[in-house]
Design an enzyme around this catalytic site. Structure first.
Site, PDB file in Angstrom:
ATOM      1  CE  LYS A  67      -2.203   1.169   3.972  1.00 14.98           C
ATOM      2  NZ  LYS A  67      -3.761   1.748   4.854  1.00 14.98           N
ATOM      3  CG  HIS A 137     -12.525   9.663   6.997  1.00 12.79           C
ATOM      4  ND1 HIS A 137     -13.785  10.076   6.384  1.00 12.79           N
ATOM      5  CD2 HIS A 137     -11.846   8.187   7.079  1.00 12.79           C
ATOM      6  CE1 HIS A 137     -13.286   8.731   5.961  1.00 12.79           C
ATOM      7  NE2 HIS A 137     -12.430   7.984   5.459  1.00 12.79           N
ATOM      8  CB  SER A 199      -4.215  13.044  14.869  1.00 10.83           C
ATOM      9  OG  SER A 199      -4.691  12.468  14.516  1.00 10.83           O
ATOM     10  N   GLY A 220      -4.558   4.935  17.252  1.00 15.47           N
ATOM     11  CA  GLY A 220      -5.082   6.340  16.583  1.00 15.47           C
ATOM     12  C   GLY A 220      -3.009   6.732  16.217  1.00 15.47           C
ATOM     13  CB  THR A 221      -0.636   5.524  18.680  1.00 14.65           C
ATOM     14  OG1 THR A 221      -1.432   6.677  19.290  1.00 14.65           O
ATOM     15  CG2 THR A 221       1.245   5.674  19.142  1.00 14.65           C
ATOM     16  CG  ASP A 222      -0.563   5.714  12.860  1.00 11.99           C
ATOM     17  OD1 ASP A 222      -0.463   6.613  13.222  1.00 11.99           O
ATOM     18  OD2 ASP A 222      -1.949   6.018  11.581  1.00 11.99           O
TER      19      ASP A 222
END
Ligand code: NAD
Length: 321
Positions: A67, A137, A199, A220-222
């Site tokens: 991706k 979103h 975020s 959320g933590t990426d």
């Protein structure tokens, strides 16, 4: 080569299909049948964009690909989504390109599938109250997928930007559940399952705010530096993740590991729970925490199912390359 557009993905891949594909690939990862390659993510010095690749190979499902995409902060002004991604699948026997698949909708459903898998395997079966932190979103996808797993009676929510809370209310209404905006203390006191999808770079929830028996899906933590819950809460919970390598570097567990509160041996891959080789929740009182970092194999699994269903329904486009 086949092309499966964003619109077609939305048409053919429903929540159940995404859930099954992601649960299966988590199981394959834990068996060592599928693995992710190192993630590339770069600030490209143009349009303030962050661009990268997530890739991997599922030897059991024979899915190979990547991706590619990232974050373009100026897109909203152009009427486009800031996050943009596309999946390319290759034939693992020949290396020939097999399919080009829109990745935006698939990212949202595969991320929601991941937290839903954690809710299925780790939350108390009698969970009644769903707590949502984050109203962007992804939040609507997260709420719908969570509601497939437990008989929730109501949803409560908090967001740093309260003007976004109507989005949570509208989604809860669509599912048929009452919604109430609450402060973080009430959210921790009342919720049986909490999804964090923000975020944030600072802890939003503290250890003392969470009651025994809660399941947290921290989604959320990426990225290095992001943080949604206090590291002492991570240390107090039984920690699970999609992939340990990502969890300790870019996931929610990165801070607890860096602070010396836990080590990677304290974190269990959810695929092992799916396969029944490691236990999930072992008591009604323990706090479970799923660190959903988002792995490339989730994207490839979702894209492969999109291709399969699009071909089946005759809506994939074929081009010569
Ligand atoms: P979005 O921009 O639509 O929404 C962002 C959300 O975070 C909003 O609720 C906003 O109010 C909140 N927020 C923003 N800054 C904050 C801060 N400093 N402190 C607390 N809250 C803050 O984004 P989205 O598409 O909903 O994605 C949310 C997060 O999920 C992002 O961090 C994104 O990178 C991450 N994400 C993770 C995965 C995964 O697989 N784990 C997949 C997709 C997105």
């Amino acid at each position: 080569m086949l092309i499966v557009t964003e619109e077609t993905c939305q048409e053919v891949v429903d929540r159940a299909a995404a859930f099954d594909a992601v649960e299966k690939v988590f199981g394959a990862m834990a068996r060592g049948d599928a693995y992710n390659f190192p993630v590339i993510r770069e600030a490209i010095g143009h349009a303030d964009a962050l661009y990268g690749f997530k890739s991997g190979f599922d030897r059991a499902g024979l899915v190979l690909g990547l991706k590619s995409g990232g974050y373009w902060p100026g897109n909203a002004d152009k009427g486009l989504t800031n996050h943009q991604s596309t999946v390319v699948l290759f034939d693992p026997d020949t290396g020939r390109p097999k399919a080009l698949v829109g990745g935006n909708y698939l990212t949202a459903v595969r991320t929601a599938a991941s937290s839903a898998i954690s809710i299925k395997h780790l939350s108390r079966p009698d969970s009644k109250v769903l707590g949502m932190i984050g109203a962007g979103h992804q939040s609507t996808f997260q709420m719908r997928a969570a509601a497939d797993q437990r008989d929730f009676e109501r949803v409560i929510g908090w967001n740093l930007h309260p003007e976004q809370l109507p989005r949570l209310e509208a989604t809860a209404k669509e599912i048929g559940l009452p919604f109430e905006a609450v402060d973080r203390d009430r959210l921790g006191e009342e919720a049986d399952v909490i999804i964090t999808i923000t975020s944030s770079f600072d802890a939003i929830l503290m250890k003392d705010q969470i009651k025994p028996g809660t399941h947290l899906a921290c989604m959320g933590t990426d990225t290095k530096g992001k943080k949604e819950v206090d590291p002492t809460l991570v240390a107090a919970a039984r920690a699970f993740t999609d992939e340990i390598a990502q969890s300790i570097t870019i996931g929610e567990c990165q801070h607890a590991v860096a602070d010396g509160l836990i080590s990677e041996g304290d974190i269990t891959e959810i695929g092992a729970v799916v396969n029944g080789t490691k236990p999930g929740r072992t008591s009604d009182d323990e706090i479970t925490l799923f660190d959903g970092t988002g792995v490339g194999l989730q994207d490839l699994a979702a894209a492969a199912v999109a291709v399969e269903l699009a071909v089946e329904r005759g809506v994939a486009v074929t081009v010569d390359v």
